[in-house]
Motif scaffolding. Structure first.
Motif, short mmCIF file in Angstrom:
data_model
loop_
_atom_site.label_atom_id
_atom_site.label_comp_id
_atom_site.label_asym_id
_atom_site.label_seq_id
_atom_site.Cartn_x
_atom_site.Cartn_y
_atom_site.Cartn_z
N ARG A 1 0.83 -1.22 0.00
CA ARG A 1 0.00 0.00 0.00
C ARG A 1 0.86 1.26 0.00
NH1 ARG A 1 -3.08 -3.16 3.55
NH2 ARG A 1 -2.10 -2.19 5.36
N ALA A 2 2.06 1.16 0.54
CA ALA A 2 2.95 2.33 0.61
C ALA A 2 3.73 2.56 -0.68
CB ALA A 2 3.91 2.17 1.79
N MET A 3 3.63 1.65 -1.66
CA MET A 3 4.37 1.80 -2.91
C MET A 3 3.83 2.96 -3.73
SD MET A 3 5.37 -1.94 -4.37
CE MET A 3 6.18 -1.26 -5.80
N LEU A 4 4.72 3.65 -4.37
CA LEU A 4 4.36 4.76 -5.25
C LEU A 4 4.54 4.32 -6.70
CD1 LEU A 4 6.39 7.49 -3.34
CD2 LEU A 4 3.95 7.00 -3.11
N LYS A 5 3.93 5.07 -7.61
CA LYS A 5 4.11 4.77 -9.03
C LYS A 5 5.58 4.93 -9.43
CE LYS A 5 -0.56 5.83 -10.43
NZ LYS A 5 -1.45 6.65 -11.24
N SER A 6 6.25 5.87 -8.81
CA SER A 6 7.67 6.07 -9.13
C SER A 6 8.51 4.86 -8.70
CB SER A 6 8.19 7.34 -8.46
OG SER A 6 8.14 7.23 -7.05
N ASP A 7 8.04 4.11 -7.69
CA ASP A 7 8.77 2.91 -7.27
C ASP A 7 8.82 1.88 -8.40
OD1 ASP A 7 9.19 3.99 -4.77
OD2 ASP A 7 7.53 2.91 -3.84
N HIS A 8 7.71 1.72 -9.08
CA HIS A 8 7.66 0.75 -10.18
C HIS A 8 8.66 1.12 -11.28
CE1 HIS A 8 4.17 -1.32 -8.55
NE2 HIS A 8 3.62 -0.15 -8.33
N LEU A 9 8.70 2.40 -11.61
CA LEU A 9 9.62 2.88 -12.64
C LEU A 9 11.06 2.71 -12.18
CD1 LEU A 9 9.73 4.30 -15.42
CD2 LEU A 9 9.78 6.46 -14.17
N MET A 10 11.32 3.05 -10.93
CA MET A 10 12.66 2.94 -10.39
C MET A 10 13.11 1.48 -10.37
SD MET A 10 14.30 2.71 -6.75
CE MET A 10 12.76 2.52 -6.01
N TYR A 11 12.24 0.56 -9.95
CA TYR A 11 12.61 -0.85 -9.92
C TYR A 11 12.88 -1.37 -11.34
CZ TYR A 11 11.18 -1.07 -5.04
OH TYR A 11 11.07 -0.87 -3.70
N ALA A 12 12.10 -0.93 -12.30
CA ALA A 12 12.31 -1.38 -13.68
C ALA A 12 13.68 -0.95 -14.18
CB ALA A 12 11.21 -0.83 -14.58
N PHE A 13 14.05 0.30 -13.93
CA PHE A 13 15.35 0.78 -14.40
C PHE A 13 16.50 0.19 -13.58
CE2 PHE A 13 12.93 3.84 -16.82
CZ PHE A 13 13.68 3.89 -17.98
N LEU A 14 16.27 -0.03 -12.29
CA LEU A 14 17.30 -0.64 -11.46
C LEU A 14 17.57 -2.07 -11.89
CD1 LEU A 14 19.09 -0.01 -9.04
CD2 LEU A 14 17.25 -0.76 -7.56
N LEU A 15 16.50 -2.84 -12.09
CA LEU A 15 16.66 -4.21 -12.57
C LEU A 15 17.25 -4.24 -13.98
CD1 LEU A 15 13.38 -5.80 -11.20
CD2 LEU A 15 15.71 -6.43 -10.57
N GLY A 16 16.80 -3.32 -14.82
CA GLY A 16 17.33 -3.24 -16.18
C GLY A 16 18.81 -2.92 -16.20
N ALA A 17 19.24 -1.96 -15.38
CA ALA A 17 20.66 -1.60 -15.32
C ALA A 17 21.50 -2.77 -14.83
CB ALA A 17 20.86 -0.38 -14.42
N MET A 18 20.99 -3.48 -13.82
CA MET A 18 21.74 -4.64 -13.30
C MET A 18 21.80 -5.76 -14.33
SD MET A 18 20.96 -4.88 -9.25
CE MET A 18 19.21 -5.00 -9.36
N ALA A 19 20.69 -6.03 -14.98
CA ALA A 19 20.65 -7.11 -15.98
C ALA A 19 21.56 -6.77 -17.16
CB ALA A 19 19.23 -7.34 -16.45
N LEU A 20 21.53 -5.52 -17.60
CA LEU A 20 22.39 -5.12 -18.71
C LEU A 20 23.86 -5.15 -18.32
CD1 LEU A 20 20.17 -2.25 -20.09
CD2 LEU A 20 20.86 -4.31 -21.35
N GLY A 21 24.19 -4.79 -17.09
CA GLY A 21 25.57 -4.86 -16.62
C GLY A 21 26.07 -6.29 -16.58
N LEU A 22 25.22 -7.19 -16.07
CA LEU A 22 25.61 -8.60 -16.05
C LEU A 22 25.71 -9.16 -17.47
CD1 LEU A 22 23.50 -9.84 -13.01
CD2 LEU A 22 25.99 -9.70 -13.15
N ALA A 23 24.79 -8.74 -18.34
CA ALA A 23 24.83 -9.20 -19.73
C ALA A 23 26.10 -8.70 -20.43
CB ALA A 23 23.59 -8.73 -20.48
N ALA A 24 26.46 -7.45 -20.17
CA ALA A 24 27.69 -6.90 -20.77
C ALA A 24 28.90 -7.69 -20.30
CB ALA A 24 27.84 -5.42 -20.43
N THR A 25 28.90 -8.05 -19.02
CA THR A 25 30.02 -8.83 -18.48
C THR A 25 30.10 -10.19 -19.14
OG1 THR A 25 29.84 -7.69 -16.35
CG2 THR A 25 30.97 -9.80 -16.35
N VAL A 26 28.97 -10.87 -19.22
CA VAL A 26 28.95 -12.22 -19.80
C VAL A 26 29.28 -12.17 -21.29
CG1 VAL A 26 27.44 -14.17 -20.37
CG2 VAL A 26 27.39 -13.18 -18.08
N LEU A 27 28.64 -11.27 -22.03
CA LEU A 27 28.87 -11.19 -23.47
C LEU A 27 30.31 -10.81 -23.79
CD1 LEU A 27 25.55 -9.47 -24.63
CD2 LEU A 27 26.21 -11.86 -24.91
#
Length: 177
Positions: A54-80
């Motif tokens: 209930r305490a989540m904000l709409k900005s939290d969803h956007l922030m989590y998407a970019f945070l997860l995306g940045a981490m996934a892309l960093g790991l992908a860059a490392t592996v690739l």
């Protein structure tokens, strides 16, 4: 952190390119996986605990998407890059030099333009996270929680006073009249 260390410094201490690469990949992978596990626990708690959800904000969803995306892309860059799927790209001559040039305020955009797409997307997601700081809970990065060191303990009590009277108080919690 490895992007901030110039190649000349590692050469000066006798660290070969292969040793540097192994060190960077191993520590980066461990840090990336730990960060991904941490964000997974955080998101799981946010989605499964009703009061937190209930305490989540709409900005939290956007922030989590970019945070997860940045981490996934960093790991992908490392592996690739480690498996040679980026065409033998040497990030120490491109992305690393470009990143350090940001602090000197004299960037050479051609260094980043020559980087593989996964590196460029990783940087884009990272910069977007910085842009989201003032509009999300990431703003707490700048506030040191020093008040937690001296604040009183939080005492949780039942709402029904009758339930409290039915059992004796714990030692040290006697009622004062």
């Amino acid at each position: 952190m490895g992007l901030l260390i110039p190649r000349g410094w590692t050469d000066a201490v006798g660290l070969s390119d292969h040793a540097y690469h192994l060190l960077a990949v191993s520590t980066g992978a461990v840090a990336g996986l730990a960060a991904a596990a941490g964000i997974a626990v955080l998101v799981h708690r946010r989605l499964t605990v009703p009061a937190v959800r209930r305490a989540m904000l709409k900005s939290d969803h956007l922030m989590y998407a970019f945070l997860l995306g940045a981490m996934a892309l960093g790991l992908a860059a490392t592996v690739l890059n480690s498996t040679g799927q980026t065409g033998g790209y040497n990030y120490r001559k491109g992305v690393s030099v470009w990143f350090r040039s940001l602090f000197a305020l004299s960037t050479d955009y051609q260094l980043m333009a020559a980087a593989p797409l996964v590196f460029r997307l990783h940087v884009l997601f990272g910069f977007t996270l910085f842009a989201l700081i003032p509009y999300s809970r990431l703003v707490h990065v700048f506030s040191a929680p020093l008040a937690y060191l001296v604040r009183p303990f939080v005492v949780y009590r039942r709402r029904d006073p009758g339930q409290l009277a039915a059992r004796p108080p714990k030692r040290g919690w006697e009622r004062v009249s």
